[in-house]
Design a protein around this motif. Structure first.
Motif, short mmCIF file in Angstrom:
data_model
loop_
_atom_site.label_atom_id
_atom_site.label_comp_id
_atom_site.label_asym_id
_atom_site.label_seq_id
_atom_site.Cartn_x
_atom_site.Cartn_y
_atom_site.Cartn_z
N LYS A 124 -40.88 26.33 6.78
CA LYS A 124 -41.62 25.20 7.36
C LYS A 124 -41.07 23.87 6.85
CE LYS A 124 -46.01 27.72 7.88
NZ LYS A 124 -47.41 27.83 7.37
N PHE A 125 -40.83 23.80 5.54
CA PHE A 125 -40.33 22.58 4.91
C PHE A 125 -38.96 22.19 5.46
CE2 PHE A 125 -37.98 20.47 1.49
CZ PHE A 125 -38.86 19.46 1.11
N LEU A 126 -38.05 23.17 5.53
CA LEU A 126 -36.70 22.89 6.01
C LEU A 126 -36.72 22.47 7.48
CD1 LEU A 126 -34.78 25.88 4.37
CD2 LEU A 126 -34.76 23.48 3.64
N THR A 127 -37.55 23.12 8.29
CA THR A 127 -37.66 22.76 9.71
C THR A 127 -38.15 21.33 9.85
OG1 THR A 127 -38.12 25.08 10.29
CG2 THR A 127 -38.72 23.40 11.90
N GLU A 128 -39.12 20.97 9.06
CA GLU A 128 -39.67 19.61 9.09
C GLU A 128 -38.62 18.57 8.69
OE1 GLU A 128 -42.74 17.05 6.34
OE2 GLU A 128 -43.32 19.11 6.84
N LYS A 129 -37.76 18.94 7.73
CA LYS A 129 -36.75 18.00 7.23
C LYS A 129 -35.46 18.04 8.04
CE LYS A 129 -39.36 16.71 3.79
NZ LYS A 129 -39.94 15.34 3.74
N GLY A 130 -35.37 18.93 9.03
CA GLY A 130 -34.16 19.02 9.84
C GLY A 130 -32.99 19.64 9.12
N ILE A 131 -33.26 20.52 8.15
CA ILE A 131 -32.22 21.22 7.41
C ILE A 131 -32.10 22.63 7.97
CG2 ILE A 131 -31.47 22.02 5.13
CD1 ILE A 131 -33.12 19.71 3.92
N GLU A 153 -21.56 35.02 12.00
CA GLU A 153 -20.18 35.43 12.26
C GLU A 153 -19.63 34.78 13.53
OE1 GLU A 153 -17.64 39.59 12.61
OE2 GLU A 153 -19.63 39.45 13.51
N LYS A 154 -20.48 34.61 14.55
CA LYS A 154 -20.01 34.08 15.83
C LYS A 154 -19.76 32.59 15.79
CE LYS A 154 -22.29 37.57 18.73
NZ LYS A 154 -23.31 37.79 19.79
N THR A 155 -20.68 31.84 15.21
CA THR A 155 -20.60 30.37 15.26
C THR A 155 -20.07 29.74 13.98
OG1 THR A 155 -22.86 30.06 14.43
CG2 THR A 155 -22.59 30.40 16.80
N GLY A 156 -20.12 30.49 12.88
CA GLY A 156 -19.73 29.93 11.59
C GLY A 156 -20.80 29.05 10.97
N LYS A 157 -21.92 28.87 11.66
CA LYS A 157 -22.98 28.01 11.16
C LYS A 157 -23.71 28.67 10.00
CE LYS A 157 -26.93 25.25 12.72
NZ LYS A 157 -27.80 24.85 13.87
N VAL A 158 -24.12 27.86 9.03
CA VAL A 158 -24.78 28.36 7.83
C VAL A 158 -26.26 28.02 7.87
CG1 VAL A 158 -24.86 28.27 5.31
CG2 VAL A 158 -22.66 28.14 6.48
N PHE A 159 -27.10 29.00 7.54
CA PHE A 159 -28.55 28.82 7.52
C PHE A 159 -29.08 29.13 6.12
CE2 PHE A 159 -27.41 30.13 11.80
CZ PHE A 159 -28.08 29.21 12.60
N ILE A 160 -30.01 28.31 5.65
CA ILE A 160 -30.66 28.57 4.37
C ILE A 160 -31.78 29.57 4.58
CG2 ILE A 160 -32.07 27.56 2.52
CD1 ILE A 160 -30.50 24.97 2.89
N LEU A 161 -31.81 30.62 3.75
CA LEU A 161 -32.81 31.67 3.86
C LEU A 161 -33.91 31.53 2.82
CD1 LEU A 161 -30.47 34.77 4.40
CD2 LEU A 161 -31.52 33.31 6.15
N GLU A 162 -33.52 31.34 1.56
CA GLU A 162 -34.52 31.31 0.50
C GLU A 162 -33.95 30.70 -0.77
OE1 GLU A 162 -35.50 35.12 -1.48
OE2 GLU A 162 -34.10 36.03 -0.06
N ILE A 163 -34.86 30.31 -1.64
CA ILE A 163 -34.50 29.84 -2.98
C ILE A 163 -35.09 30.82 -3.99
CG2 ILE A 163 -34.75 28.03 -4.72
CD1 ILE A 163 -35.10 26.02 -2.47
N ASN A 164 -34.26 31.30 -4.89
CA ASN A 164 -34.73 32.03 -6.06
C ASN A 164 -34.73 31.04 -7.22
OD1 ASN A 164 -34.73 34.88 -4.91
ND2 ASN A 164 -32.63 34.24 -4.51
N GLY A 165 -35.90 30.72 -7.72
CA GLY A 165 -36.00 29.68 -8.74
C GLY A 165 -35.74 30.21 -10.13
N ARG A 166 -34.58 30.82 -10.31
CA ARG A 166 -34.24 31.51 -11.56
C ARG A 166 -32.74 31.70 -11.62
NH1 ARG A 166 -32.51 35.88 -9.13
NH2 ARG A 166 -33.73 36.96 -7.54
N PHE A 167 -32.28 32.30 -12.73
CA PHE A 167 -30.91 32.78 -12.79
C PHE A 167 -30.78 33.99 -11.85
CE2 PHE A 167 -31.23 30.56 -16.88
CZ PHE A 167 -30.10 29.75 -16.80
#
Length: 355
Positions: free
Chosen positions: A119-126, A264-278
């Motif tokens: 939701k946050f990323l969609t709102e920020k256009g990321i 694979e088709k477009t080469g576009k990169v999408f953010i899936l998740e953040i792990n807030g750790r090592f």
């Protein structure tokens, strides 16, 4: 005199990786964990292990007790919830010992929750994949209309690809909704994207990236959502730009492991998740790519100067690929896997692997 570090965390592999990155830096190590099977306690570098009960004990009070009793010089949580807890109580904990940099829990909770982050990323256009919740039929219909099946059902709070499953048709989706009707808010739906897993590991300070590595898997076409053992470390301007925008918006502090997917088709990169750790490959980040994240984070947290290295291009191969190459008299070496460094702490690593 050696300084004493208190490692706080649950995961054996991550803990041993952090420990290995710090073992030659002049420290003594203590472990605090609520995992009775944590293999870190068998490490040759651990002086003493302490336990607490996650449901009944105050982690803050347990940390303070250990810090005061054993003259701890630095509190270093390495797992997600432990980092959050230390950050939440940092004002009180730093009266006893310095702590790692950490993100404000409000923003941290957005980052580590897949649905809130989407939701946050969609709102920020990321860029992130489109999504729908199990409770919102209109969102589901729109998602199916735009991307079709298969879809991925993901728990909003789970790491390392655990509990992700493919949904192949409407009937399967209806069954899942019925099975989880009392628990719909704990899942989201996103499209299944054939492509490469991309992971950007960072340390940030006030939303600015201080150091990073980028690691990428071969193309994935199936249902394997687990960690990757064959990796290539390389730079990527698009990846670091997207992660940089996100971390600035979250005013991130400290360490994070950002999982992404390259179509694979477009080469576009999408953010899936953040792990807030090592992360599981924190030691290969040092051994292969030349970036010692735990040591850099420690120095930054203490306000001490440290030279920030640039990531080295590198490759890591799976044990399977190494064994196949050996049988076929190929050119891969054991050092090309992640396992050679395990020989520095053999008992702990053996127990970690078999458990």
């Amino acid at each position: 005199m050696k300084k004493n570090i208190l490692l706080v965390g649950y995961d054996s592999n991550i803990g041993l990786g952090v420990l290995a990155c710090l073992r030659n830096q002049g420290f003594e190590f203590y472990l605090l964990t609520h995992n009775a099977k944590n293999a870190v306690k068998y490490s040759r570098y651990i002086q003493k292990t302490f336990y607490y009960h996650a449901a009944n004990d105050s982690l803050k009070e347990k940390i303070i007790s250990v810090v005061n009793q054993y003259d701890i010089d630095f509190i270093m949580p390495y797992d997600e919830l432990e980092i959050r807890e230390v950050t939440l109580h940092k004002e009180e904990l730093i009266k006893h010992a310095p702590c790692v940099l950490g993100t404000d829990p409000v923003n941290f909770d957005i980052g580590i929750h897949k649905l809130n982050l989407a939701k946050f990323l969609t709102e920020k256009g990321i860029p992130c994949p489109p999504f729908a919740t199990l409770a919102n039929i209109d969102q589901q219909d729109l998602l199916i209309k735009n991307v079709g099946f298969p879809l991925l059902l993901k728990p909003v709070r789970m790491a390392s690809g655990r509990m992700i499953q493919k949904v192949y048709d409407q009937q399967s989706l209806n069954n899942i909704i019925e099975e989880n009707k009392d628990n719909l808010s704990n899942f989201l739906l996103q499209p299944f994207i054939i492509g490469n897993d991309v992971t950007c590991n960072v340390i940030c300070k006030n939303g600015e990236i201080i150091c990073y590595t980028i690691q990428e898997s071969p193309v994935k076409t199936g249902s394997n959502f687990s960690s990757n053992y064959s990796l290539e470390y390389h730079d990527d301007a698009e990846v670091i730009n997207l992660v940089g925008r996100m971390m600035k918006e979250l005013n991130w502090n400290g360490v994070a492991c950002v999982d992404m997917r390259r179509d694979e088709k477009t080469g576009k990169v999408f953010i899936l998740e953040i792990n807030g750790r090592f992360w599981a490959s924190v030691l290969p980040s040092l051994v292969k790519a030349g970036v010692n994240f735990p040591f850099i984070l420690l120095k930054l947290s203490l306000g001490e100067k440290i030279e920030i290295p640039k990531m080295k291009p590198a490759k890591q191969v799976s044990l399977r690929d190494y064994l196949v190459s050996t049988v076929k008299f190929g050119g891969l070496k054991f050092r090309d896997t992640k396992y050679k460094s395990y020989l520095n702490d053999p008992l702990a690593r053996f127990i970690q692997v078999i458990s």
